[in-house]
Scaffold this active site. Structure first.
Site, PDB file in Angstrom:
ATOM      1  N   ARG A 129       0.818  -1.205   0.000  1.00  0.00           N
ATOM      2  CA  ARG A 129       0.000   0.000   0.000  1.00  0.00           C
ATOM      3  C   ARG A 129       0.853   1.257   0.000  1.00  0.00           C
ATOM      4  NH1 ARG A 129      -4.087  -0.947   3.919  1.00  0.00           N
ATOM      5  NH2 ARG A 129      -5.194  -1.707   2.098  1.00  0.00           N
ATOM      6  N   TYR A 130       1.970   1.187   0.687  1.00  0.00           N
ATOM      7  CA  TYR A 130       2.854   2.348   0.810  1.00  0.00           C
ATOM      8  C   TYR A 130       4.086   2.106  -0.057  1.00  0.00           C
ATOM      9  CZ  TYR A 130       0.020   2.995   5.044  1.00  0.00           C
ATOM     10  OH  TYR A 130      -1.003   3.143   5.933  1.00  0.00           O
ATOM     11  N   ARG A 133       7.389   0.238   1.810  1.00  0.00           N
ATOM     12  CA  ARG A 133       7.309  -0.901   2.725  1.00  0.00           C
ATOM     13  C   ARG A 133       6.128  -1.779   2.359  1.00  0.00           C
ATOM     14  NH1 ARG A 133       5.353   3.713   4.446  1.00  0.00           N
ATOM     15  NH2 ARG A 133       3.836   3.931   6.128  1.00  0.00           N
ATOM     16  N   CYS A 142      -3.430 -18.130  14.343  1.00  0.00           N
ATOM     17  CA  CYS A 142      -3.085 -17.363  15.543  1.00  0.00           C
ATOM     18  C   CYS A 142      -3.271 -18.279  16.749  1.00  0.00           C
ATOM     19  CB  CYS A 142      -3.991 -16.154  15.708  1.00  0.00           C
ATOM     20  SG  CYS A 142      -3.983 -15.074  14.271  1.00  0.00           S
ATOM     21  N   CYS A 146      -8.992 -13.162  18.049  1.00  0.00           N
ATOM     22  CA  CYS A 146      -9.618 -11.971  18.637  1.00  0.00           C
ATOM     23  C   CYS A 146     -10.956 -11.763  17.948  1.00  0.00           C
ATOM     24  CB  CYS A 146      -8.724 -10.762  18.430  1.00  0.00           C
ATOM     25  SG  CYS A 146      -6.992 -11.087  18.848  1.00  0.00           S
ATOM     26  N   CYS A 149     -11.299  -9.302  15.002  1.00  0.00           N
ATOM     27  CA  CYS A 149     -10.149  -9.345  14.084  1.00  0.00           C
ATOM     28  C   CYS A 149     -10.483  -8.768  12.714  1.00  0.00           C
ATOM     29  CB  CYS A 149      -9.667 -10.780  13.906  1.00  0.00           C
ATOM     30  SG  CYS A 149      -8.325 -10.888  12.696  1.00  0.00           S
ATOM     31  N   ARG A 151      -8.855  -9.240  10.121  1.00  0.00           N
ATOM     32  CA  ARG A 151      -8.570 -10.243   9.074  1.00  0.00           C
ATOM     33  C   ARG A 151      -9.388 -11.508   9.282  1.00  0.00           C
ATOM     34  NH1 ARG A 151      -2.679  -8.765   9.622  1.00  0.00           N
ATOM     35  NH2 ARG A 151      -2.697  -6.802   8.466  1.00  0.00           N
ATOM     36  N   ASP A 310     -11.887  -1.581  13.235  1.00  0.00           N
ATOM     37  CA  ASP A 310     -12.348  -1.611  11.843  1.00  0.00           C
ATOM     38  C   ASP A 310     -13.772  -2.168  11.752  1.00  0.00           C
ATOM     39  OD1 ASP A 310      -9.966  -0.640  10.693  1.00  0.00           O
ATOM     40  OD2 ASP A 310      -9.039  -2.620  10.866  1.00  0.00           O
ATOM     41  N   ASP A 347      -7.898   3.153   9.914  1.00  0.00           N
ATOM     42  CA  ASP A 347      -7.481   2.567   8.643  1.00  0.00           C
ATOM     43  C   ASP A 347      -8.595   2.911   7.655  1.00  0.00           C
ATOM     44  OD1 ASP A 347      -5.908   0.894   6.876  1.00  0.00           O
ATOM     45  OD2 ASP A 347      -5.195  -0.070   8.702  1.00  0.00           O
ATOM     46  N   LYS A 354      -3.428   3.974   7.073  1.00  0.00           N
ATOM     47  CA  LYS A 354      -3.588   4.555   8.406  1.00  0.00           C
ATOM     48  C   LYS A 354      -3.678   6.077   8.338  1.00  0.00           C
ATOM     49  CE  LYS A 354      -0.977   0.755  10.424  1.00  0.00           C
ATOM     50  NZ  LYS A 354      -0.594   0.081   9.147  1.00  0.00           N
TER      51      LYS A 354
END
Ligand SMILES: *Cc1c(COP(=O)(O)O)cnc(C)c1O
Ligand code: SF4
Length: 386
Positions: A129-130, A133, A142, A146, A149, A151, A310, A347, A354
């Site tokens: 996206r950037y 990086r 995981c 969570c 989450c 994702r 999100d 986001d 961000k």
């Protein structure tokens, strides 16, 4: 005695009363098993019946556990479950890890992929996206899932690792993009993988000349601190500099065992940052957030981001208005150590990345003159150079 053995001895002595209560519900398990991260992973709590032995479940929780089924399944390492308050359904550990029936309801603004990651993915596993990086999602598993989450569309135990071909395609993409100087390894949780697999990924990335450093995004030091072993940190040390962002949401997560894990990481020269999700009923009060930030500094973790939750499907019961986050930032900046003040970000839904959100400290601007306010709401004037 080698250091690991002496650590184990200490841990054996130190199992807390709550840990002892949880371990008792696993037949023949010993304190040494408890200290073994693979035992913790194998014995994650995934069913209503086992969780019932640990906490007094509410109807909402029972509905959530049954209802979520295979979609972002419940999965709680016994260590993490031992932090739960058995009688308080508002316990922050429970709210983050035990599904509620509300998860099954969706609202109009919610999305399957709120950060638009799939749309910015040049090859499987990479989100670019950037310009300088890239985010590398190296697996889908995981230790604990969570409930909010971002994702949830992809995480689950299915893919402990991706295929060799997938990794090689990602490495090729990074090799051929000389602008990429920073690779963020996340998932899933990269630390659920074996040391050997992790080393293969990290060493390959570090062998690319324009990759200046890698960072690891993980929640494992919180949900499964036993995973931070001497072997792991000795391996990571070889690839210094490695930065690590750890997902912390509440001061209750910062136990002696977690401090031990973070000490091992920090002593190995790994700079630690935190990422926190703003969650309704969990950390949406300035006093609770401030306490978390203070506890993080005490274990050498520098608060990095607070994320607006999100709008993932079924997350309405976790999301707060943006004004709640702005108010928290207002109560941190100036009122406490600058190191304890992270950046609050949203986001941008659909793939904006961000976006920092701040209280407004510029009251007015007239050409080269600014009217500013400080943390105590006093007015100050600043004039640009003529
Ligand atoms: C968060 C994120 C990064 C890293 O952002 P920083 O602000 O540098 O920490 C990179 N790529 C993607 C897609 C991200 O979501
Ligand atoms: S650790 Fe991260 S990726 Fe895994 S379930 Fe939690 S928020 Fe999602």
């Amino acid at each position: 005695m080698n250091p690991l053995e002496s650590l184990k001895e200490e841990v054996v002595v130190r199992l807390t009363p709550k840990e002892n209560r949880v371990i008792a519900s696993f037949k023949d398990a010993t304190p040494l098993d408890w200290e073994d991260w693979r035992w913790q992973l194998r014995n994650r709590i995934r069913s209503l019946d086992v969780l019932k032995k640990v906490v007094n479940l509410t109807l909402q929780e029972e509905k959530g556990i049954v209802g979520c089924g295979d979609k972002l399944t419940m999965s709680i390492p016994p260590y993490f479950a031992s932090l739960m308050d058995a009688d308080d359904p508002k316990c922050p550990i429970r709210l983050q890890s035990v599904p509620l029936g509300y998860e099954l309801e969706t609202s109009a603004e919610e999305m399957k992929d709120p950060c638009g990651e799939d749309d910015h993915s040049p090859v499987h596993g990479l989100v670019h996206r950037y310009p300088d990086r890239v985010l590398f999602l190296v697996n889908e598993m995981c230790a604990m899932y969570c409930r909010y989450c971002t994702r949830s569309r992809m995480v689950g135990d299915g893919k402990r690792t991706l295929s060799k071909e997938t990794y090689e395609a990602a490495f090729d993409y990074i090799r051929s993009n000389k602008k990429i100087r920073d690779v963020l390894i996340s998932g899933g949780d990269p630390l659920t993988m074996s040391d050997r697999m992790l080393e293969y990924i990290i060493s390959t990335l570090k062998s690319i000349p324009h990759v200046e450093f890698v960072r690891i995004g993980t929640r494992i030091p919180v949900t499964l601190p036993q995973r931070i072993t001497f072997d792991l940190v000795n391996m990571l040390k070889k690839y210094s500099p490695i930065w690590m962002s750890i997902h912390f949401n509440h001061a209750k997560e910062i136990t002696k065992r977690v401090k031990f894990a973070c000490d091992l990481l920090a002593d190995s020269g790994i700079p630690l940052g935190s990422q926190t999700v703003l969650l309704k009923g969990i950390n949406d009060k300035p006093s609770i957030m401030k306490k978390l930030m203070h506890e993080l500094l005490k274990i050498r973790v520098r608060p990095y981001y607070i994320y607006q939750c999100d709008p993932i499907l079924g997350s309405k019961h976790f999301r707060t208005p943006v004004s709640v986050g702005i108010n928290i930032m207002e109560k941190l900046r100036g009122h406490t150590t600058g190191y304890a003040v992270p950046t609050y970000v949203i986001d941008g839904p659909g793939g904006g990345g961000k976006i920092p959100i701040n209280p407004n400290y510029i009251i007015a601007r007239d050409e080269n003159k600014y009217i500013l306010r400080n943390f105590a709401n006093q007015e100050f004037h600043y004039v640009d150079p003529q």
